[in-house]
Design a protein around this motif. Structure first.
Motif, short mmCIF file in Angstrom:
data_model
loop_
_atom_site.label_atom_id
_atom_site.label_comp_id
_atom_site.label_asym_id
_atom_site.label_seq_id
_atom_site.Cartn_x
_atom_site.Cartn_y
_atom_site.Cartn_z
N TRP A 140 -11.96 -5.41 4.72
CA TRP A 140 -11.84 -3.87 4.69
C TRP A 140 -13.10 -3.09 4.99
O TRP A 140 -14.20 -3.41 5.13
N SER B 272 -5.11 -16.99 -3.92
CA SER B 272 -6.08 -15.91 -4.27
C SER B 272 -6.86 -16.50 -5.34
O SER B 272 -8.02 -15.96 -5.53
N LYS C 7 0.83 -1.21 -0.02
CA LYS C 7 0.01 0.12 -0.02
C LYS C 7 0.81 1.15 0.11
O LYS C 7 0.65 2.30 -0.97
N ASP D 58 -5.69 -15.72 2.71
CA ASP D 58 -4.54 -14.93 2.67
C ASP D 58 -3.47 -15.00 3.68
O ASP D 58 -3.94 -15.10 4.82
N LYS E 271 -9.68 -13.49 3.73
CA LYS E 271 -10.08 -12.18 3.29
C LYS E 271 -11.45 -12.21 2.73
O LYS E 271 -11.53 -12.63 1.67
N GLU F 5 -6.41 -3.41 -3.50
CA GLU F 5 -6.00 -4.92 -3.47
C GLU F 5 -5.95 -5.53 -4.86
O GLU F 5 -5.09 -6.24 -4.96
N SER G 49 -14.90 -10.47 1.00
CA SER G 49 -15.29 -9.62 -0.03
C SER G 49 -16.63 -9.40 -0.03
O SER G 49 -17.06 -8.21 -0.34
#
Length: 534
Positions: free
Chosen positions: A155, A117, A55, A179, A190, A74, A192
């Motif tokens: 997030w 992923s 980041k 992740d 992670k 991301e 979504s």
């Protein structure tokens, strides 16, 4: 050798810049915006050049700030790490024997994350711990059967967009992928998207959010915008692969609407972001009305339409919003916040057609009324017009008769012809011109009662004929005035006659003849003494 094959497959793909552009194109199509709205070429070129690994490095590139990072960060980092870190590592390590050099911990974690992923999944469990921070939410999900636990994160912006308020003990379904966090090597799921489990939980969440939004006044009738009477430019949000788009188009295709469609998912929690982006896109478009439609389904499939972020976006939309969702059990919160809601997409189309159908009927009735009024006016005025034409005909005949009399008067004497000319002018001024004025008044009356292009067509020929007659009449009057003997006498001329006949040559007289000479005022007799033939 599996790793070598993975490297070869990886190297066969397009370069990083091309991958970034392909990703941008897909994202722009999903959001219904131009590609440069996602990222400009300059930003993509900078990413491909500097290959930011995290980041902080990504934020060094001009054009990337919090909003862009939260939305796309991301995905960009995943593309960069997947494309750039591993080819470099493999190029260094697999030109020799595979086992001659070990992975570094960082490289191995990158490799694992790249592979992990690809393993997206949906998992269900109960929230057993919860830590909500400024930018990320950490929580754990426990299996109710054997107490197995997996660490999870989401997030903060995605958490808020999903609209599910986490509580310990709540059972949820997560979508996402595994992740590994590099500094600690900790495995997390992670997330979504988030869904509530069971209709009971969905109903509780629905009622809770409904009460909150109702208290904020988002459903008040006073804040709803009036629907335009004759909408023409329609913004439409729905799935173009669904059956409802065909139904809507069939019912609304009659009046020539200009429909702009943004294809969006309309089912499940994954549709939330697409719907939000579609609504925001239409905010900057020239439309009269926004329409959001979908077919029926279970309460779970309607999760996006009960999302707080979407509801507030609809409530603040600049033009009226119509929502047609085929869900009879519970009215969606999105529909409650809209300016007008309908039970089905077909009902939306029929409503939009109503005002146009009414004005179509008004036009047809008005057309019939115009023709009826015209026919009545013609009927009322035809007798007067016919009488006026008879008067014109008789007056013309009288004028011609007066001409004949004027010719005869030349044989009788000068005084008689002057009187005839005066009488002709008097008849023109006193009889014929007033008749024309009455006819003009009658025509004006017809015009005042009937309007439209039909008047030009019907009255055109008549008016042309009338104007020609009027022009001829004026021309005759001018000729009468010009040829009036009295006018010539005023200019100093005189008229000489013998035995009542006008003399034109000397051969008509002899010495000693008595002739009569007419002047402007009076006349006298004279004896011919000298004749001059020159």
């Amino acid at each position: 050798m599996k790793i070598q094959k993975g490297y070869n497959d990886f190297m066969d793909k397009n370069n990083l810049l091309q991958k970034l552009k392909d990703w941008r194109k897909a994202k722009a199509e999903t959001e219904g915006v131009p590609a440069f709205r996602v990222f400009s070429n300059a930003v993509l070129e900078a990413i491909a050049q500097f290959k930011p690994k995290d980041k902080e490095a990504l934020f060094l590139i001009k054009g990337i700030r919090d909003r862009k990072y939260n939305k796309y960060g991301e995905a960009i980092l995943a593309l960069v790490n997947r494309e750039q870190e591993w080819p470099e590592f493999f190029a260094d390590n697999f030109t020799k024997d595979e086992e001659s050099k070990p992975f570094s911990v960082s490289d191995y974690l990158n490799f694992l994350n790249n592979q992990l992923s690809k393993n997206t999944a949906r998992i269900q469990g109960e929230i057993s711990s919860l830590d909500i921070r400024d930018k990320v939410v950490y929580f754990s999900l426990k299996d109710s059967k054997d107490e197995s636990v997996i660490n999870c994160l989401i997030w903060k912006n995605i958490y808020e967009l999903n609209g599910v308020e986490f509580e310990v003990g709540m059972e949820i379904i997560l979508s996402g992928c595994p992740d590994i966090y590099k500094p600690s090597g900790r495995l997390s799921f992670k997330t979504s998207s988030v869904e509530l489990v069971g209709e009971g939980a969905l109903k509780i969440a629905y009622e809770k959010l409904k009460a909150k939004l109702q208290k904020e006044g988002l459903f008040d009738e006073a804040r709803k915008k009036p629907i335009p009477l004759y909408p023409n430019k329609i913004g439409l949000i729905t799935s173009k692969s669904g059956a409802v788009i065909a139904d809507f188009s069939t019912n609304i295709g009659r009046f020539g609407y200009k429909v702009s469609l943004i294809d969006s998912r309309v089912e499940g929690q994954l549709a939330t972001e697409e719907l939000l982006n579609s609504i925001k896109t239409f905010k900057n478009k020239d439309i009269d009305i926004l329409v959001i439609i979908r077919g029926g389904g279970s309460m779970e499939s309607f999760l996006p339409f009960n999302n707080e972020v979407l509801v507030k976006e609809i409530a603040s939309f600049p033009v009226p919003v119509l929502v047609g969702i085929g869900h009879e059990k519970d009215v969606s919160l999105l529909a409650l916040a809209s300016d007008m809601m309908f039970s089905t997409p077909t009902a939306v189309a029929n409503y939009l057609n109503e005002s146009w159908e009414k004005v179509e009927s008004i036009i047809i009735l008005s057309e019939q009324k115009v023709f009826r009024k015209f026919q009545n006016t013609i009927q009322e005025n035809k007798d007067y017009i016919r009488d006026s034409l008879d008067i014109m005909k008789n007056t013309f005949q009288k004028i011609f008769n007066d001409f004949s009399k004027a010719q005869e008067s030349l044989k009788i004497g000068f005084k008689s012809i002057k009187d005839q000319m005066v009488d002709i002018n008097r008849r023109i001024d006193g009889v014929f011109i007033p008749v024309f004025r009455k006819i003009n008044f009658s025509i004006s009356s017809v015009r005042n009662n009937i309007s439209g292009s039909v008047i030009k067509e019907i009255f055109g020929g008549f008016m042309d004929a009338k104007n020609k007659i009027e022009e001829s009449l004026i021309s005759y009057q001018k000729q009468f005035t010009s040829n009036d003997p009295k006018r010539q006498l005023k200019l100093g001329y005189s008229i000489v006659m013998k035995n009542g006949r006008i003399l034109k040559t000397t051969s008509q007289i002899q010495k000693g003849d008595i002739i009569s000479v007419g002047l402007n005022e009076g006349s006298f007799d004279s004896e011919v003494k000298i004749i001059n033939n020159k």
